[in-house]
Design a protein around this motif. Structure first.
Motif, PDB file in Angstrom:
ATOM      1  N   SER A 194      34.885 -98.242  36.792  1.00  0.00           N
ATOM      2  CA  SER A 194      33.563 -98.911  36.733  1.00  0.00           C
ATOM      3  C   SER A 194      33.844-100.378  36.101  1.00  0.00           C
ATOM      4  O   SER A 194      34.481-100.517  34.921  1.00  0.00           O
ATOM      5  N   PRO A 195      33.276-101.440  36.456  1.00  0.00           N
ATOM      6  CA  PRO A 195      33.353-102.665  35.592  1.00  0.00           C
ATOM      7  C   PRO A 195      32.525-102.475  34.161  1.00  0.00           C
ATOM      8  O   PRO A 195      32.553-103.435  33.404  1.00  0.00           O
ATOM      9  N   LEU A 196      32.054-101.398  33.973  1.00  0.00           N
ATOM     10  CA  LEU A 196      31.164-101.177  32.755  1.00  0.00           C
ATOM     11  C   LEU A 196      31.975-100.430  31.641  1.00  0.00           C
ATOM     12  O   LEU A 196      32.146-100.459  30.390  1.00  0.00           O
ATOM     13  N   GLY A 222      28.010 -93.425  36.234  1.00  0.00           N
ATOM     14  CA  GLY A 222      26.984 -92.881  37.262  1.00  0.00           C
ATOM     15  C   GLY A 222      27.594 -93.289  38.798  1.00  0.00           C
ATOM     16  O   GLY A 222      28.508 -93.923  39.147  1.00  0.00           O
ATOM     17  N   LEU A 223      26.526 -93.161  39.474  1.00  0.00           N
ATOM     18  CA  LEU A 223      26.586 -93.484  41.189  1.00  0.00           C
ATOM     19  C   LEU A 223      26.644 -94.887  41.186  1.00  0.00           C
ATOM     20  O   LEU A 223      27.080 -95.244  42.433  1.00  0.00           O
ATOM     21  N   VAL A 224      25.910 -95.807  40.636  1.00  0.00           N
ATOM     22  CA  VAL A 224      25.487 -97.010  40.887  1.00  0.00           C
ATOM     23  C   VAL A 224      26.969 -97.973  40.155  1.00  0.00           C
ATOM     24  O   VAL A 224      27.321 -97.502  39.221  1.00  0.00           O
ATOM     25  N   LYS A 225      27.345 -98.889  40.990  1.00  0.00           N
ATOM     26  CA  LYS A 225      28.228 -99.806  40.534  1.00  0.00           C
ATOM     27  C   LYS A 225      27.407-100.798  39.828  1.00  0.00           C
ATOM     28  O   LYS A 225      26.790-101.832  40.289  1.00  0.00           O
ATOM     29  N   TRP A 226      27.553-100.871  38.595  1.00  0.00           N
ATOM     30  CA  TRP A 226      26.885-101.827  37.637  1.00  0.00           C
ATOM     31  C   TRP A 226      27.813-102.926  37.125  1.00  0.00           C
ATOM     32  O   TRP A 226      29.211-102.409  36.698  1.00  0.00           O
ATOM     33  N   PHE A 227      27.462-104.112  37.010  1.00  0.00           N
ATOM     34  CA  PHE A 227      28.143-105.188  36.509  1.00  0.00           C
ATOM     35  C   PHE A 227      27.627-105.270  35.374  1.00  0.00           C
ATOM     36  O   PHE A 227      26.492-105.437  35.196  1.00  0.00           O
ATOM     37  N   PRO A 228      28.458-105.594  33.995  1.00  0.00           N
ATOM     38  CA  PRO A 228      28.077-106.167  32.893  1.00  0.00           C
ATOM     39  C   PRO A 228      27.482-107.494  33.046  1.00  0.00           C
ATOM     40  O   PRO A 228      27.789-108.395  34.014  1.00  0.00           O
ATOM     41  N   TRP A 229      26.277-108.179  32.344  1.00  0.00           N
ATOM     42  CA  TRP A 229      25.957-109.372  32.559  1.00  0.00           C
ATOM     43  C   TRP A 229      27.060-110.516  32.250  1.00  0.00           C
ATOM     44  O   TRP A 229      27.887-110.298  31.392  1.00  0.00           O
ATOM     45  N   GLY A 230      26.979-111.487  33.132  1.00  0.00           N
ATOM     46  CA  GLY A 230      28.101-112.601  32.847  1.00  0.00           C
ATOM     47  C   GLY A 230      28.020-113.236  34.488  1.00  0.00           C
ATOM     48  O   GLY A 230      27.893-112.916  35.462  1.00  0.00           O
ATOM     49  N   ALA A 231      29.009-114.253  34.361  1.00  0.00           N
ATOM     50  CA  ALA A 231      29.102-115.024  35.381  1.00  0.00           C
ATOM     51  C   ALA A 231      29.943-114.383  36.524  1.00  0.00           C
ATOM     52  O   ALA A 231      29.247-114.782  37.640  1.00  0.00           O
ATOM     53  N   GLU A 232      30.595-113.653  36.397  1.00  0.00           N
ATOM     54  CA  GLU A 232      31.512-113.006  37.372  1.00  0.00           C
ATOM     55  C   GLU A 232      30.392-111.940  38.252  1.00  0.00           C
ATOM     56  O   GLU A 232      30.653-112.256  39.548  1.00  0.00           O
ATOM     57  N   ALA A 233      29.359-111.488  37.725  1.00  0.00           N
ATOM     58  CA  ALA A 233      28.382-110.787  38.426  1.00  0.00           C
ATOM     59  C   ALA A 233      27.553-111.926  39.441  1.00  0.00           C
ATOM     60  O   ALA A 233      27.652-111.468  40.554  1.00  0.00           O
ATOM     61  N   ILE A 249      20.006-109.643  43.265  1.00  0.00           N
ATOM     62  CA  ILE A 249      20.237-108.951  41.900  1.00  0.00           C
ATOM     63  C   ILE A 249      19.423-108.063  41.646  1.00  0.00           C
ATOM     64  O   ILE A 249      18.227-108.467  41.574  1.00  0.00           O
ATOM     65  N   PHE A 250      19.925-106.896  41.135  1.00  0.00           N
ATOM     66  CA  PHE A 250      18.926-105.950  40.397  1.00  0.00           C
ATOM     67  C   PHE A 250      19.405-105.837  38.943  1.00  0.00           C
ATOM     68  O   PHE A 250      20.504-105.462  38.784  1.00  0.00           O
ATOM     69  N   LEU A 251      18.541-106.457  38.368  1.00  0.00           N
ATOM     70  CA  LEU A 251      18.875-106.795  36.828  1.00  0.00           C
ATOM     71  C   LEU A 251      18.104-105.724  35.940  1.00  0.00           C
ATOM     72  O   LEU A 251      16.867-105.430  36.104  1.00  0.00           O
ATOM     73  N   SER A 252      18.772-104.792  35.303  1.00  0.00           N
ATOM     74  CA  SER A 252      18.279-103.734  34.470  1.00  0.00           C
ATOM     75  C   SER A 252      18.683-104.155  33.051  1.00  0.00           C
ATOM     76  O   SER A 252      19.932-104.195  32.392  1.00  0.00           O
ATOM     77  N   ILE A 253      17.537-104.166  32.168  1.00  0.00           N
ATOM     78  CA  ILE A 253      17.743-104.515  30.847  1.00  0.00           C
ATOM     79  C   ILE A 253      17.313-103.278  29.632  1.00  0.00           C
ATOM     80  O   ILE A 253      16.136-103.087  30.208  1.00  0.00           O
ATOM     81  N   ASP A 288      22.362-105.286  27.973  1.00  0.00           N
ATOM     82  CA  ASP A 288      22.116-104.534  26.713  1.00  0.00           C
ATOM     83  C   ASP A 288      21.268-105.457  26.157  1.00  0.00           C
ATOM     84  O   ASP A 288      21.995-106.480  25.755  1.00  0.00           O
ATOM     85  N   SER A 289      19.907-105.298  25.836  1.00  0.00           N
ATOM     86  CA  SER A 289      19.016-106.160  25.366  1.00  0.00           C
ATOM     87  C   SER A 289      19.615-106.621  23.855  1.00  0.00           C
ATOM     88  O   SER A 289      19.144-107.720  23.115  1.00  0.00           O
ATOM     89  N   LEU A 290      20.228-105.881  23.108  1.00  0.00           N
ATOM     90  CA  LEU A 290      20.648-106.015  21.753  1.00  0.00           C
ATOM     91  C   LEU A 290      21.780-107.143  21.754  1.00  0.00           C
ATOM     92  O   LEU A 290      21.932-107.785  20.705  1.00  0.00           O
TER      93      LEU A 290
END
Length: 173
Positions: A11-13, A27-38, A49-53, A87-89
């Motif tokens: 996982s990228p996370l 999880g089942l979803v391939k999440w990327f961390p926030w950043g230029a690569e994604a 993009i599906f952005l989840s904060i 991560d909003s923090l």
């Protein structure tokens, strides 16, 4: 590298320090961390993009992780998007931008924040918490049936509209 759902090493996370991001690594979803690569990946593939904060101790974010993002039909719908977890923090500036969008356009303020964006990060639509897609869950409270859209319904509708617009643009060009 090949992503195998459920294998946190791929996982990228996996390498992230954030407890919120690590919570989603298996999880089942391939999440990327926030950043230029994604974002570059979304632009190269012309994907929405599906952005989840959210943040680790946010109860609704944890519920979505455990009972919504863990469903195969939701993961399948999300596979049409580049999914970015924030991560909003760690990124309060990102939370602020997209929370303002939700407040202004939808009258929503709360966590977690889910926004579908263009490949250039322009917000298109969004919401806070969405109900579990499991019909048994919806059947437990008949008042909710048909009132709250499910995540997979929302994703399919937005994705179908995006594909339709892409085809029209290609036909004109």
């Amino acid at each position: 590298s090949m992503y195998l759902p459920g294998d946190p090493r791929l996982s990228p996370l996996h390498a992230q320090q954030s407890p919120h991001l690590k919570q989603h690594a298996e999880g089942l979803v391939k999440w990327f961390p926030w950043g230029a690569e994604a974002v570059r990946h979304a632009q190269a593939e012309r994907c929405l993009i599906f952005l989840s904060i959210g943040y680790h101790t946010c109860h609704p974010a944890r519920v979505m992780c455990d009972s919504v993002f863990s469903l195969h039909n939701v993961a399948k719908s999300l596979s049409n998007f580049v999914c970015i977890k924030v991560d909003s923090l760690e990124h309060p500036e990102i939370q602020k931008i997209y929370l303002k969008f939700l407040q202004y356009n939808h009258g929503i303020s709360g966590m977690p924040i889910c926004v579908i964006c263009s490949p250039d990060l322009d917000p298109m639509c969004g919401w806070s918490y969405l109900e579990n897609d499991n019909p048994k869950h919806l059947a437990q409270d008949p008042k909710k049936k048909g009132v709250y859209p499910t995540l997979s319904n929302m994703l399919e509708t937005v994705f179908d509209n995006w594909i339709g617009k892409q085809r029209k643009t290609e036909e004109i060009a």
